[in-house]
Motif scaffolding. Sequence first.
Motif, PDB file in Angstrom:
ATOM      1  N   ALA A 277      62.028 -12.328 -63.373  1.00  0.00           N
ATOM      2  CA  ALA A 277      63.491 -12.187 -63.306  1.00  0.00           C
ATOM      3  C   ALA A 277      64.128 -13.323 -62.502  1.00  0.00           C
ATOM      4  O   ALA A 277      65.194 -13.843 -62.871  1.00  0.00           O
ATOM      5  CB  ALA A 277      63.851 -10.838 -62.686  1.00  0.00           C
ATOM      6  N   GLY A 278      63.506 -13.703 -61.401  1.00  0.00           N
ATOM      7  CA  GLY A 278      64.074 -14.771 -60.580  1.00  0.00           C
ATOM      8  C   GLY A 278      64.113 -16.099 -61.307  1.00  0.00           C
ATOM      9  O   GLY A 278      65.104 -16.838 -61.228  1.00  0.00           O
ATOM     10  N   LEU A 279      63.051 -16.419 -62.015  1.00  0.00           N
ATOM     11  CA  LEU A 279      63.015 -17.662 -62.782  1.00  0.00           C
ATOM     12  C   LEU A 279      64.031 -17.640 -63.916  1.00  0.00           C
ATOM     13  O   LEU A 279      64.705 -18.645 -64.184  1.00  0.00           O
ATOM     14  CB  LEU A 279      61.614 -17.879 -63.352  1.00  0.00           C
ATOM     15  CG  LEU A 279      60.540 -18.347 -62.359  1.00  0.00           C
ATOM     16  CD1 LEU A 279      59.153 -18.240 -62.982  1.00  0.00           C
ATOM     17  CD2 LEU A 279      60.802 -19.777 -61.911  1.00  0.00           C
ATOM     18  N   ILE A 280      64.170 -16.502 -64.579  1.00  0.00           N
ATOM     19  CA  ILE A 280      65.132 -16.399 -65.679  1.00  0.00           C
ATOM     20  C   ILE A 280      66.545 -16.636 -65.173  1.00  0.00           C
ATOM     21  O   ILE A 280      67.309 -17.423 -65.749  1.00  0.00           O
ATOM     22  CB  ILE A 280      65.018 -15.020 -66.360  1.00  0.00           C
ATOM     23  CG1 ILE A 280      63.660 -14.885 -67.066  1.00  0.00           C
ATOM     24  CG2 ILE A 280      66.162 -14.805 -67.345  1.00  0.00           C
ATOM     25  CD1 ILE A 280      63.386 -13.493 -67.598  1.00  0.00           C
ATOM     26  N   ALA A 281      66.913 -15.963 -64.062  1.00  0.00           N
ATOM     27  CA  ALA A 281      68.266 -16.105 -63.522  1.00  0.00           C
ATOM     28  C   ALA A 281      68.519 -17.529 -63.041  1.00  0.00           C
ATOM     29  O   ALA A 281      69.587 -18.107 -63.304  1.00  0.00           O
ATOM     30  CB  ALA A 281      68.475 -15.112 -62.386  1.00  0.00           C
ATOM     31  N   ALA A 282      67.538 -18.108 -62.334  1.00  0.00           N
ATOM     32  CA  ALA A 282      67.721 -19.468 -61.824  1.00  0.00           C
ATOM     33  C   ALA A 282      67.833 -20.465 -62.973  1.00  0.00           C
ATOM     34  O   ALA A 282      68.663 -21.382 -62.936  1.00  0.00           O
ATOM     35  CB  ALA A 282      66.547 -19.835 -60.914  1.00  0.00           C
ATOM     36  N   HIS A 283      67.008 -20.286 -64.003  1.00  0.00           N
ATOM     37  CA  HIS A 283      67.043 -21.210 -65.138  1.00  0.00           C
ATOM     38  C   HIS A 283      68.372 -21.129 -65.878  1.00  0.00           C
ATOM     39  O   HIS A 283      68.957 -22.159 -66.250  1.00  0.00           O
ATOM     40  CB  HIS A 283      65.883 -20.896 -66.081  1.00  0.00           C
ATOM     41  CG  HIS A 283      65.742 -21.862 -67.199  1.00  0.00           C
ATOM     42  ND1 HIS A 283      66.092 -21.558 -68.493  1.00  0.00           N
ATOM     43  CD2 HIS A 283      65.303 -23.157 -67.234  1.00  0.00           C
ATOM     44  CE1 HIS A 283      65.874 -22.594 -69.268  1.00  0.00           C
ATOM     45  NE2 HIS A 283      65.396 -23.578 -68.534  1.00  0.00           N
ATOM     46  N   GLU A 284      68.891 -19.924 -66.088  1.00  0.00           N
ATOM     47  CA  GLU A 284      70.178 -19.778 -66.763  1.00  0.00           C
ATOM     48  C   GLU A 284      71.300 -20.420 -65.950  1.00  0.00           C
ATOM     49  O   GLU A 284      72.177 -21.085 -66.505  1.00  0.00           O
ATOM     50  CB  GLU A 284      70.471 -18.297 -66.994  1.00  0.00           C
ATOM     51  CG  GLU A 284      69.563 -17.654 -68.045  1.00  0.00           C
ATOM     52  CD  GLU A 284      69.844 -16.177 -68.227  1.00  0.00           C
ATOM     53  OE1 GLU A 284      70.625 -15.618 -67.419  1.00  0.00           O
ATOM     54  OE2 GLU A 284      69.281 -15.573 -69.166  1.00  0.00           O
ATOM     55  N   ARG A 285      71.265 -20.224 -64.637  1.00  0.00           N
ATOM     56  CA  ARG A 285      72.288 -20.833 -63.784  1.00  0.00           C
ATOM     57  C   ARG A 285      72.185 -22.352 -63.833  1.00  0.00           C
ATOM     58  O   ARG A 285      73.203 -23.057 -63.928  1.00  0.00           O
ATOM     59  CB  ARG A 285      72.116 -20.340 -62.345  1.00  0.00           C
ATOM     60  CG  ARG A 285      73.176 -20.896 -61.382  1.00  0.00           C
ATOM     61  CD  ARG A 285      73.044 -20.271 -60.009  1.00  0.00           C
ATOM     62  NE  ARG A 285      71.776 -20.599 -59.378  1.00  0.00           N
ATOM     63  CZ  ARG A 285      70.775 -19.742 -59.188  1.00  0.00           C
ATOM     64  NH1 ARG A 285      70.888 -18.496 -59.595  1.00  0.00           N
ATOM     65  NH2 ARG A 285      69.655 -20.125 -58.597  1.00  0.00           N
ATOM     66  N   GLY A 286      70.958 -22.869 -63.791  1.00  0.00           N
ATOM     67  CA  GLY A 286      70.779 -24.313 -63.854  1.00  0.00           C
ATOM     68  C   GLY A 286      71.259 -24.901 -65.167  1.00  0.00           C
ATOM     69  O   GLY A 286      71.843 -25.984 -65.206  1.00  0.00           O
ATOM     70  N   LEU A 287      71.018 -24.183 -66.269  1.00  0.00           N
ATOM     71  CA  LEU A 287      71.484 -24.662 -67.571  1.00  0.00           C
ATOM     72  C   LEU A 287      73.000 -24.736 -67.621  1.00  0.00           C
ATOM     73  O   LEU A 287      73.565 -25.680 -68.187  1.00  0.00           O
ATOM     74  CB  LEU A 287      70.960 -23.748 -68.681  1.00  0.00           C
ATOM     75  CG  LEU A 287      69.484 -23.873 -69.047  1.00  0.00           C
ATOM     76  CD1 LEU A 287      69.111 -22.849 -70.103  1.00  0.00           C
ATOM     77  CD2 LEU A 287      69.156 -25.278 -69.540  1.00  0.00           C
ATOM     78  N   ARG A 288      73.667 -23.760 -67.057  1.00  0.00           N
ATOM     79  CA  ARG A 288      75.138 -23.784 -67.055  1.00  0.00           C
ATOM     80  C   ARG A 288      75.660 -24.966 -66.254  1.00  0.00           C
ATOM     81  O   ARG A 288      76.608 -25.644 -66.672  1.00  0.00           O
ATOM     82  CB  ARG A 288      75.682 -22.467 -66.491  1.00  0.00           C
ATOM     83  CG  ARG A 288      75.466 -21.262 -67.397  1.00  0.00           C
ATOM     84  CD  ARG A 288      76.329 -20.097 -66.951  1.00  0.00           C
ATOM     85  NE  ARG A 288      75.953 -19.604 -65.631  1.00  0.00           N
ATOM     86  CZ  ARG A 288      75.045 -18.659 -65.417  1.00  0.00           C
ATOM     87  NH1 ARG A 288      74.425 -18.098 -66.451  1.00  0.00           N
ATOM     88  NH2 ARG A 288      74.765 -18.258 -64.190  1.00  0.00           N
TER      89      ARG A 288
END
Length: 375
Positions: free
Chosen positions: A332-343
Amino acid sequence: MNRAGHSPWRAAPLLWALLSILLLQGCAALDPFSPPEQRIERALEAGDYQSALELIDEHDPEPRAEWAERREAIVADADAAAEEAMREARAASAEGAVARALEVLETAEQQLPADTQRTDFIQQLERQRQVGLRTLEQRHDTLEARALVQQRRLLEVMSPLVRQSENLPDDPERLAQRSEPLARSMDAYAAATDGEERLELLRLAQGLMPESSRAERIAALERELREADRPEVEDEVPRSTINARLRQALEADDLTTAARWCQNEITPDADASGPDQAAQRAHRVLCEEWRERRDARAEQLLEEGRSHYSAGRIEEALGHWEEGLELLPEHAGLIAAHERGLRVAERLESLRVPEPLPDPDATPEDVPQAEPVTP
C-alpha cells in the motif's frame, strides 16, 4: 438621383475593383501608376525583395545594364535576409516558441524568393506544433477527466447527506453533461495507446460514463496485463532443480528470479515420502526466506524513494518505487507513493520547455544519436 437620372453609386464597382488591385499588389503597388523604379524602391524599403525582383522582371526598367547590376545586389540582399530569417526561426524554435518561428518563416515566404530549405523547415515546425497541440489537448482532457470523476464520486457520497440538491457544491446534471464528451475522448485516446496507459484511459471513461461493453474491455485488458506479468515456469521441473535454482537466486540476492519459483510454490503432496517430503520442506523454508527479504527490500526501496522525492529527484524516486512494486505489487505504501510521484511528474512535464528542433543544415554526423533504450 442626379439630373441625368443616374445614381452616383454606379461608379462604385469600378472603384472597388481598383482598390482590390491595390490591396493585392501590396506595398510595392500602393501607386500602380508610379514609374517602375519608384515601385521597386518602395518594395525594397518594405523588405519585400520578392516583389522588387518581380517588378524588375516584369517592367524591365531602363537603363537595363544598371538594373541588371541592381538586380544582383537585390538577390544578394534577399539571400542575406533569408539566412537571417532562418537563424531567427531556429533560435525561436530552440526556446520552444514554435508559433514565433513559424511567423518569421511565413513572413519570409511572402517577401523572399522561394527556398526549399525554408519550406521544409516550415513543414517540420507545423508538424511539431500539431503534435504538441494534440499531446497537450489529450493531457488537458485527461486531467479534466480525473477531476470530474473525483467530483462525481464526492457528490455521490454527499447526496444522501443533504436534503435538497441545491445544497450540493455542484450540479450533478451539469457534471453528467460534461462527462459524456470527455468519456468519448478517453475512449478515442485509449484506442491509440496500449498497455497500462490504455487501461487508465478506459477506467477514466468508465468512471465518467459506465458502459457494459467498456467494462468487458477493461476486464479483458486487466487479464491480459496480468498474464503478461506472470513469470513463466518450466513444466515438469524436478523439485530438487527448483530448490537449487531458488537457492542460487537467493545467494545472488536476485529476488526477482526467486519470485519466479516462489510465486508458483510446490503444492504439498500428502503421499510424498523421503526425498520428496524433504524437498517440499526445503522449498517452504526457502520461500519464507524470500518473502522476508522481499518485504525488507520493498520497505528499503520505499524509504529510499522518499528521500529522493524530498530532495526533488522525482524520476529517481519513481524508479525506486517501481522497483519495489515489481517485488511487492500489493504494498500500500509503495502504491500511494508511486501514484503521488506520477502526479507530480505529470505536472512538471506540463511545464517543461519542448526540445529544440534539429538544425535543418546539420549533416547526419552533426546530429546526436539517441542512446539505445534497454527494455
